[in-house]
Design a protein around this motif. Structure first.
Motif, PDB file in Angstrom:
ATOM      1  N   LEU A 238       0.840  -1.192   0.000  1.00  0.00           N
ATOM      2  CA  LEU A 238       0.000   0.000   0.000  1.00  0.00           C
ATOM      3  C   LEU A 238       0.881   1.249   0.000  1.00  0.00           C
ATOM      4  CD1 LEU A 238      -2.922   1.031   0.122  1.00  0.00           C
ATOM      5  CD2 LEU A 238      -2.739   0.998   2.601  1.00  0.00           C
ATOM      6  N   ILE A 239       0.669   2.081  -1.000  1.00  0.00           N
ATOM      7  CA  ILE A 239       1.435   3.313  -1.178  1.00  0.00           C
ATOM      8  C   ILE A 239       0.442   4.455  -1.374  1.00  0.00           C
ATOM      9  CG2 ILE A 239       3.091   4.511  -2.688  1.00  0.00           C
ATOM     10  CD1 ILE A 239       4.379   2.130  -1.402  1.00  0.00           C
ATOM     11  N   GLU A 240       0.815   5.639  -0.909  1.00  0.00           N
ATOM     12  CA  GLU A 240      -0.009   6.824  -1.153  1.00  0.00           C
ATOM     13  C   GLU A 240       0.700   7.716  -2.165  1.00  0.00           C
ATOM     14  OE1 GLU A 240      -2.586   9.846   1.511  1.00  0.00           O
ATOM     15  OE2 GLU A 240      -0.469   9.771   2.018  1.00  0.00           O
ATOM     16  N   LEU A 241      -0.070   8.209  -3.131  1.00  0.00           N
ATOM     17  CA  LEU A 241       0.470   9.095  -4.159  1.00  0.00           C
ATOM     18  C   LEU A 241      -0.468  10.289  -4.290  1.00  0.00           C
ATOM     19  CD1 LEU A 241       2.682   9.409  -6.328  1.00  0.00           C
ATOM     20  CD2 LEU A 241       1.190   8.157  -7.891  1.00  0.00           C
ATOM     21  N   LYS A 242       0.056  11.469  -4.059  1.00  0.00           N
ATOM     22  CA  LYS A 242      -0.757  12.692  -4.123  1.00  0.00           C
ATOM     23  C   LYS A 242      -0.917  13.158  -5.564  1.00  0.00           C
ATOM     24  CE  LYS A 242      -1.344  13.505   0.292  1.00  0.00           C
ATOM     25  NZ  LYS A 242      -2.632  13.484   0.889  1.00  0.00           N
ATOM     26  N   LYS A 243      -2.133  13.575  -5.900  1.00  0.00           N
ATOM     27  CA  LYS A 243      -2.398  14.182  -7.205  1.00  0.00           C
ATOM     28  C   LYS A 243      -2.034  15.648  -7.134  1.00  0.00           C
ATOM     29  CE  LYS A 243      -6.308  11.260  -8.562  1.00  0.00           C
ATOM     30  NZ  LYS A 243      -7.762  11.272  -8.805  1.00  0.00           N
ATOM     31  N   PRO A 244      -1.570  16.261  -8.160  1.00  0.00           N
ATOM     32  CA  PRO A 244      -1.365  15.645  -9.468  1.00  0.00           C
ATOM     33  C   PRO A 244      -0.125  14.750  -9.427  1.00  0.00           C
ATOM     34  CG  PRO A 244      -0.625  17.920  -9.527  1.00  0.00           C
ATOM     35  CD  PRO A 244      -1.222  17.694  -8.167  1.00  0.00           C
ATOM     36  N   VAL A 245      -0.241  13.590 -10.049  1.00  0.00           N
ATOM     37  CA  VAL A 245       0.871  12.646 -10.068  1.00  0.00           C
ATOM     38  C   VAL A 245       1.851  13.048 -11.157  1.00  0.00           C
ATOM     39  CG1 VAL A 245      -0.557  10.789  -9.160  1.00  0.00           C
ATOM     40  CG2 VAL A 245      -0.282  11.021 -11.624  1.00  0.00           C
ATOM     41  N   ARG A 246       3.089  12.674 -10.955  1.00  0.00           N
ATOM     42  CA  ARG A 246       4.122  12.949 -11.957  1.00  0.00           C
ATOM     43  C   ARG A 246       4.405  11.671 -12.746  1.00  0.00           C
ATOM     44  NH1 ARG A 246       7.648  14.515  -7.747  1.00  0.00           N
ATOM     45  NH2 ARG A 246       9.192  13.212  -8.807  1.00  0.00           N
ATOM     46  N   ARG A 247       4.690  11.848 -13.996  1.00  0.00           N
ATOM     47  CA  ARG A 247       4.967  10.731 -14.903  1.00  0.00           C
ATOM     48  C   ARG A 247       6.050   9.817 -14.334  1.00  0.00           C
ATOM     49  NH1 ARG A 247       6.301  12.152 -21.055  1.00  0.00           N
ATOM     50  NH2 ARG A 247       4.413  13.301 -20.624  1.00  0.00           N
ATOM     51  N   ASP A 248       7.141  10.378 -13.842  1.00  0.00           N
ATOM     52  CA  ASP A 248       8.239   9.557 -13.342  1.00  0.00           C
ATOM     53  C   ASP A 248       7.841   8.773 -12.093  1.00  0.00           C
ATOM     54  OD1 ASP A 248       8.198  12.132 -12.099  1.00  0.00           O
ATOM     55  OD2 ASP A 248      10.242  11.861 -11.387  1.00  0.00           O
ATOM     56  N   GLN A 249       6.972   9.351 -11.241  1.00  0.00           N
ATOM     57  CA  GLN A 249       6.513   8.635 -10.045  1.00  0.00           C
ATOM     58  C   GLN A 249       5.697   7.405 -10.440  1.00  0.00           C
ATOM     59  OE1 GLN A 249       4.316  11.981  -8.341  1.00  0.00           O
ATOM     60  NE2 GLN A 249       5.548  11.768  -6.479  1.00  0.00           N
ATOM     61  N   VAL A 250       4.779   7.584 -11.370  1.00  0.00           N
ATOM     62  CA  VAL A 250       3.919   6.477 -11.792  1.00  0.00           C
ATOM     63  C   VAL A 250       4.757   5.382 -12.428  1.00  0.00           C
ATOM     64  CG1 VAL A 250       2.057   5.813 -13.366  1.00  0.00           C
ATOM     65  CG2 VAL A 250       1.876   7.928 -12.041  1.00  0.00           C
ATOM     66  N   ARG A 251       5.633   5.748 -13.326  1.00  0.00           N
ATOM     67  CA  ARG A 251       6.464   4.748 -14.011  1.00  0.00           C
ATOM     68  C   ARG A 251       7.386   4.029 -13.024  1.00  0.00           C
ATOM     69  NH1 ARG A 251       6.109   4.327 -19.892  1.00  0.00           N
ATOM     70  NH2 ARG A 251       8.188   3.499 -19.666  1.00  0.00           N
ATOM     71  N   GLU A 252       7.900   4.755 -12.044  1.00  0.00           N
ATOM     72  CA  GLU A 252       8.768   4.122 -11.048  1.00  0.00           C
ATOM     73  C   GLU A 252       7.988   3.107 -10.207  1.00  0.00           C
ATOM     74  OE1 GLU A 252      11.294   5.396  -7.122  1.00  0.00           O
ATOM     75  OE2 GLU A 252      11.346   6.756  -8.837  1.00  0.00           O
ATOM     76  N   LEU A 253       6.771   3.464  -9.797  1.00  0.00           N
ATOM     77  CA  LEU A 253       5.950   2.532  -9.039  1.00  0.00           C
ATOM     78  C   LEU A 253       5.636   1.276  -9.853  1.00  0.00           C
ATOM     79  CD1 LEU A 253       3.501   5.012  -7.290  1.00  0.00           C
ATOM     80  CD2 LEU A 253       5.113   3.462  -6.148  1.00  0.00           C
ATOM     81  N   VAL A 254       5.285   1.459 -11.114  1.00  0.00           N
ATOM     82  CA  VAL A 254       4.986   0.323 -11.970  1.00  0.00           C
ATOM     83  C   VAL A 254       6.222  -0.562 -12.111  1.00  0.00           C
ATOM     84  CG1 VAL A 254       4.406  -0.367 -14.328  1.00  0.00           C
ATOM     85  CG2 VAL A 254       3.099   1.441 -13.195  1.00  0.00           C
ATOM     86  N   SER A 255       7.353   0.034 -12.356  1.00  0.00           N
ATOM     87  CA  SER A 255       8.595  -0.742 -12.488  1.00  0.00           C
ATOM     88  C   SER A 255       8.932  -1.481 -11.192  1.00  0.00           C
ATOM     89  CB  SER A 255       9.756   0.166 -12.875  1.00  0.00           C
ATOM     90  OG  SER A 255       9.582   0.669 -14.173  1.00  0.00           O
ATOM     91  N   THR A 256       8.719  -0.832 -10.064  1.00  0.00           N
ATOM     92  CA  THR A 256       9.005  -1.456  -8.769  1.00  0.00           C
ATOM     93  C   THR A 256       8.110  -2.665  -8.519  1.00  0.00           C
ATOM     94  OG1 THR A 256       9.777   0.620  -7.819  1.00  0.00           O
ATOM     95  CG2 THR A 256       9.031  -1.068  -6.265  1.00  0.00           C
ATOM     96  N   PHE A 257       6.806  -2.491  -8.747  1.00  0.00           N
ATOM     97  CA  PHE A 257       5.869  -3.574  -8.422  1.00  0.00           C
ATOM     98  C   PHE A 257       5.792  -4.650  -9.483  1.00  0.00           C
ATOM     99  CE2 PHE A 257       4.075  -0.362  -5.461  1.00  0.00           C
ATOM    100  CZ  PHE A 257       4.187  -1.116  -4.298  1.00  0.00           C
ATOM    101  N   LEU A 258       5.988  -4.278 -10.737  1.00  0.00           N
ATOM    102  CA  LEU A 258       5.816  -5.268 -11.816  1.00  0.00           C
ATOM    103  C   LEU A 258       7.132  -5.707 -12.453  1.00  0.00           C
ATOM    104  CD1 LEU A 258       2.642  -3.841 -13.564  1.00  0.00           C
ATOM    105  CD2 LEU A 258       2.810  -5.526 -11.739  1.00  0.00           C
ATOM    106  N   GLY A 259       8.227  -5.087 -11.998  1.00  0.00           N
ATOM    107  CA  GLY A 259       9.539  -5.487 -12.491  1.00  0.00           C
ATOM    108  C   GLY A 259       9.784  -5.077 -13.852  1.00  0.00           C
TER     109      GLY A 259
END
Length: 161
Positions: A140-161
């Motif tokens: 479980l992670i919290e991400l404040k809007k507006p989200v940044r492109r690099d934050q979203v991509r980093e989270l996806v890379s972290t969780f999905l490899g």
């Protein structure tokens, strides 16, 4: 010998169609001329973001649900089909249905190990209270809007490899 790589699945649960479009654009970009024109307008409004080419290519399937109940049903269906989601982005506020916290409670009952990123511009609930109810910090992670492109991509890379 060529090995077929399956797409990794992400579910976005949010009541705003614009948010769904933003996630698709960030995570499953379409490099058409129209897309480039829209990117230029976005740069004028929000400043220059790192180009998508600077991020590693991601082979993702981004799915959408407009309300928590619909999201829960999509998670159930994906599991039944043997194609579970690897990550969910979940908005806090989604009137008139369940809010993000209520949706999370239901998701945890049917998919207790799916990582969830709670996204909102509002602080309806204290993060400490949420952590008390859902103590597994790996999921479980919290991400404040507006989200940044690099934050979203980093989270996806972290969780999905």
């Amino acid at each position: 010998m060529s090995e077929r790589v399956s797409k990794r699945r992400i579910l976005v649960i949010d009541d705003s169609e614009a948010i769904h479009q933003d996630f698709r654009r960030l995570l499953a970009p379409d490099h058409t001329e129209g897309r480039k024109a829209l990117d230029l307008m976005e740069e004028e409004l929000f400043g220059v973001a790192p180009p998508l080419e600077s991020f590693p290519a991601l082979d993702l399937e981004v799915d959408s649900a407009m309300q928590g109940q619909e999201g829960l049903e999509k998670v159930r269906q994906a599991q039944a089909e043997g194609q579970p989601y690897g990550l969910a982005f979940l908005d806090y506020r989604m009137p008139p249905g369940w809010n993000g916290l209520e949706t999370l409670r239901h998701l945890r009952k049917v998919a207790p190990t799916i990582p969830v990123v709670l996204c909102s511009a509002y602080s309806d609930y204290s993060w400490e209270k949420i952590r008390e109810e859902f103590p597994d910090s790996r999921l479980l992670i919290e991400l404040k809007k507006p989200v940044r492109r690099d934050q979203v991509r980093e989270l996806v890379s972290t969780f999905l490899g």
